[in-house]
Scaffold this motif. Sequence first.
Motif, PDB file in Angstrom:
ATOM      1  N   ALA A   9      36.019  30.050  53.300  1.00  0.00           N
ATOM      2  CA  ALA A   9      36.168  31.504  52.602  1.00  0.00           C
ATOM      3  C   ALA A   9      35.200  30.828  51.289  1.00  0.00           C
ATOM      4  O   ALA A   9      35.042  31.406  49.738  1.00  0.00           O
ATOM      5  N   PHE A  10      35.878  29.781  51.011  1.00  0.00           N
ATOM      6  CA  PHE A  10      35.167  28.663  50.052  1.00  0.00           C
ATOM      7  C   PHE A  10      33.796  28.425  49.336  1.00  0.00           C
ATOM      8  O   PHE A  10      33.503  29.076  48.262  1.00  0.00           O
ATOM      9  N   LEU A  11      33.378  28.391  50.698  1.00  0.00           N
ATOM     10  CA  LEU A  11      31.290  27.951  50.276  1.00  0.00           C
ATOM     11  C   LEU A  11      31.087  29.159  50.147  1.00  0.00           C
ATOM     12  O   LEU A  11      29.558  29.456  49.897  1.00  0.00           O
ATOM     13  N   SER A  12      31.641  30.216  50.184  1.00  0.00           N
ATOM     14  CA  SER A  12      31.568  31.884  50.552  1.00  0.00           C
ATOM     15  C   SER A  12      31.085  31.799  49.218  1.00  0.00           C
ATOM     16  O   SER A  12      31.035  32.733  48.569  1.00  0.00           O
ATOM     17  N   ILE A  13      32.171  31.587  47.985  1.00  0.00           N
ATOM     18  CA  ILE A  13      32.669  32.163  46.811  1.00  0.00           C
ATOM     19  C   ILE A  13      31.174  31.475  46.546  1.00  0.00           C
ATOM     20  O   ILE A  13      30.416  32.147  45.507  1.00  0.00           O
ATOM     21  N   ILE A  14      31.065  29.811  46.669  1.00  0.00           N
ATOM     22  CA  ILE A  14      29.790  29.472  45.752  1.00  0.00           C
ATOM     23  C   ILE A  14      28.472  30.132  45.999  1.00  0.00           C
ATOM     24  O   ILE A  14      27.687  30.163  45.522  1.00  0.00           O
ATOM     25  N   PHE A  71      33.419  37.530  43.758  1.00  0.00           N
ATOM     26  CA  PHE A  71      34.365  37.440  45.311  1.00  0.00           C
ATOM     27  C   PHE A  71      35.973  38.003  44.996  1.00  0.00           C
ATOM     28  O   PHE A  71      36.617  37.841  43.916  1.00  0.00           O
ATOM     29  N   TYR A  72      35.772  39.513  46.033  1.00  0.00           N
ATOM     30  CA  TYR A  72      36.817  39.742  45.382  1.00  0.00           C
ATOM     31  C   TYR A  72      37.312  39.335  47.128  1.00  0.00           C
ATOM     32  O   TYR A  72      36.957  39.121  48.211  1.00  0.00           O
ATOM     33  N   PHE A  73      38.946  39.583  47.221  1.00  0.00           N
ATOM     34  CA  PHE A  73      39.578  38.712  48.549  1.00  0.00           C
ATOM     35  C   PHE A  73      40.931  39.498  48.669  1.00  0.00           C
ATOM     36  O   PHE A  73      41.798  40.087  48.219  1.00  0.00           O
ATOM     37  N   LYS A  74      40.841  39.430  50.474  1.00  0.00           N
ATOM     38  CA  LYS A  74      42.243  39.808  51.350  1.00  0.00           C
ATOM     39  C   LYS A  74      41.915  38.978  52.489  1.00  0.00           C
ATOM     40  O   LYS A  74      41.810  38.557  53.351  1.00  0.00           O
ATOM     41  N   LYS A  75      43.831  38.432  52.354  1.00  0.00           N
ATOM     42  CA  LYS A  75      44.078  37.808  53.247  1.00  0.00           C
ATOM     43  C   LYS A  75      45.401  38.343  54.520  1.00  0.00           C
ATOM     44  O   LYS A  75      45.956  39.008  53.794  1.00  0.00           O
ATOM     45  N   HIS A  76      44.812  38.623  55.972  1.00  0.00           N
ATOM     46  CA  HIS A  76      45.847  39.197  56.979  1.00  0.00           C
ATOM     47  C   HIS A  76      46.517  38.132  57.015  1.00  0.00           C
ATOM     48  O   HIS A  76      46.165  37.515  58.420  1.00  0.00           O
ATOM     49  N   LYS A 130      26.127  36.521  35.663  1.00  0.00           N
ATOM     50  CA  LYS A 130      24.974  37.555  35.182  1.00  0.00           C
ATOM     51  C   LYS A 130      26.247  39.093  36.586  1.00  0.00           C
ATOM     52  O   LYS A 130      27.124  38.374  37.119  1.00  0.00           O
ATOM     53  N   ILE A 131      25.540  39.803  36.045  1.00  0.00           N
ATOM     54  CA  ILE A 131      26.039  40.988  37.312  1.00  0.00           C
ATOM     55  C   ILE A 131      25.981  41.003  37.970  1.00  0.00           C
ATOM     56  O   ILE A 131      24.315  40.703  38.481  1.00  0.00           O
ATOM     57  N   PRO A 132      26.280  40.472  39.140  1.00  0.00           N
ATOM     58  CA  PRO A 132      25.668  40.854  41.151  1.00  0.00           C
ATOM     59  C   PRO A 132      25.012  41.898  41.386  1.00  0.00           C
ATOM     60  O   PRO A 132      25.142  42.777  40.567  1.00  0.00           O
ATOM     61  N   GLN A 133      24.081  41.854  42.177  1.00  0.00           N
ATOM     62  CA  GLN A 133      22.838  42.351  41.934  1.00  0.00           C
ATOM     63  C   GLN A 133      22.896  43.186  43.795  1.00  0.00           C
ATOM     64  O   GLN A 133      22.230  43.911  44.410  1.00  0.00           O
ATOM     65  N   LYS A 134      24.606  42.696  44.244  1.00  0.00           N
ATOM     66  CA  LYS A 134      24.718  43.697  45.619  1.00  0.00           C
ATOM     67  C   LYS A 134      25.478  43.307  46.217  1.00  0.00           C
ATOM     68  O   LYS A 134      26.565  41.954  45.987  1.00  0.00           O
ATOM     69  N   ASP A 135      26.002  43.848  46.738  1.00  0.00           N
ATOM     70  CA  ASP A 135      27.549  43.945  47.918  1.00  0.00           C
ATOM     71  C   ASP A 135      27.372  43.234  49.149  1.00  0.00           C
ATOM     72  O   ASP A 135      26.632  44.047  49.927  1.00  0.00           O
ATOM     73  N   ILE A 136      28.314  42.272  49.196  1.00  0.00           N
ATOM     74  CA  ILE A 136      28.335  42.211  51.090  1.00  0.00           C
ATOM     75  C   ILE A 136      30.140  42.050  51.676  1.00  0.00           C
ATOM     76  O   ILE A 136      30.713  41.634  50.551  1.00  0.00           O
ATOM     77  N   TYR A 137      30.574  42.756  52.271  1.00  0.00           N
ATOM     78  CA  TYR A 137      31.259  42.626  53.131  1.00  0.00           C
ATOM     79  C   TYR A 137      31.197  41.820  54.615  1.00  0.00           C
ATOM     80  O   TYR A 137      30.544  41.911  55.250  1.00  0.00           O
ATOM     81  N   VAL A 138      32.754  40.696  54.207  1.00  0.00           N
ATOM     82  CA  VAL A 138      32.414  39.936  54.813  1.00  0.00           C
ATOM     83  C   VAL A 138      34.155  40.145  55.803  1.00  0.00           C
ATOM     84  O   VAL A 138      35.049  40.245  55.114  1.00  0.00           O
ATOM     85  N   ILE A 163      30.775  38.989  46.884  1.00  0.00           N
ATOM     86  CA  ILE A 163      31.208  39.249  47.733  1.00  0.00           C
ATOM     87  C   ILE A 163      33.116  39.833  47.888  1.00  0.00           C
ATOM     88  O   ILE A 163      33.317  39.388  47.646  1.00  0.00           O
ATOM     89  N   TYR A 164      33.387  41.470  49.002  1.00  0.00           N
ATOM     90  CA  TYR A 164      33.787  41.562  49.276  1.00  0.00           C
ATOM     91  C   TYR A 164      34.396  40.440  51.186  1.00  0.00           C
ATOM     92  O   TYR A 164      34.363  41.169  52.222  1.00  0.00           O
ATOM     93  N   TYR A 165      35.656  40.216  51.139  1.00  0.00           N
ATOM     94  CA  TYR A 165      36.091  39.069  51.679  1.00  0.00           C
ATOM     95  C   TYR A 165      37.310  38.988  52.218  1.00  0.00           C
ATOM     96  O   TYR A 165      38.522  39.084  52.171  1.00  0.00           O
ATOM     97  N   GLU A 166      37.422  40.080  53.554  1.00  0.00           N
ATOM     98  CA  GLU A 166      38.926  39.303  54.690  1.00  0.00           C
ATOM     99  C   GLU A 166      38.759  38.516  55.599  1.00  0.00           C
ATOM    100  O   GLU A 166      37.709  38.281  55.989  1.00  0.00           O
ATOM    101  N   THR A 167      40.418  37.900  55.104  1.00  0.00           N
ATOM    102  CA  THR A 167      40.469  37.155  56.106  1.00  0.00           C
ATOM    103  C   THR A 167      41.681  37.782  57.362  1.00  0.00           C
ATOM    104  O   THR A 167      42.050  37.754  56.381  1.00  0.00           O
ATOM    105  N   ILE A 168      41.465  36.500  57.898  1.00  0.00           N
ATOM    106  CA  ILE A 168      43.246  37.027  59.063  1.00  0.00           C
ATOM    107  C   ILE A 168      42.888  35.926  59.638  1.00  0.00           C
ATOM    108  O   ILE A 168      42.474  35.130  60.160  1.00  0.00           O
ATOM    109  N   GLU A 169      44.707  35.301  59.265  1.00  0.00           N
ATOM    110  CA  GLU A 169      45.233  33.968  59.900  1.00  0.00           C
ATOM    111  C   GLU A 169      46.546  34.363  60.713  1.00  0.00           C
ATOM    112  O   GLU A 169      47.536  35.023  60.311  1.00  0.00           O
TER     113      GLU A 169
END
Length: 181
Positions: free
Chosen positions: A22-27, A88-93, A3-11, A36-42
């Motif tokens: 991150a994996f649970l957020s995809i689900i 799910f769109y993803f960026k790792k720093h 389905k076409i996603p109905q809302k954007d969430i920035y995490v 979900i636009y998901y940025e993470t740092i490690e």
Amino acid sequence: MSKIPQKDIYVFELGFGTGLNAFLSIIYGIEQNVRIYYETIELYPISKDVWSNLNYGNYKESNYRLFFENLHASEWDTEKFIKISENFYFKKHHSDFLNFNMENNYDVFYFDSFSPDKVPHLWNIEVFKNIYPKLNNNGILTTYCSKGIVKEALRQAGFSVKRIKGLNYKKHIINAVKVQH
Ligand SMILES: C[S@@+](CC[C@H](N)C(=O)[O-])C[C@H]1O[C@@H](n2cnc3c(N)ncnc32)[C@H](O)[C@@H]1O
């Protein structure tokens, strides 16, 4: 058919670690039909030897395994978000959060960096004060640590702090909300 996603969430997530959040957020994105636009740092990414032996990808449906692998295999420090799925769109720093400038504004911040006993320099008012302006109104910083000193530091940084029921062995977790009047 997807389905076409109905809302954007920035995490934003502090502490990519094993990639479980991150994996649970995809689900979540797939099940709730949100993008979900998901940025993470490690600071210390785990090696392929470690992540390829984790069994998280077997959770729910075996075809989610590829999502889990792509989270780990994707490049670090890309300029643009990488598409992992329609939801799910993803960026790792690969950086130290203490020297990092967050680029976007976020709806959710997963504060997941060990504990105040292990890394006290990350669990203080100054750090929470830097995060506060990067959250959207009603944005939530969520953390598994519900210690009094953490709640107090969050309050002093401007958050409205709510203690909510945790899962399994975690009796409580904290949702700190940015409420602007
Ligand atoms: C509790 S683990 C995160 C678990 C992870 N969210 C998951 O889903 O598996 C905490 C992580 O924070 C990372 N970390 C600690 N200090 C950091 C810093 N200053 N900047 C970036 N990452 C940091 C650690 O290397 C560790 O992987």
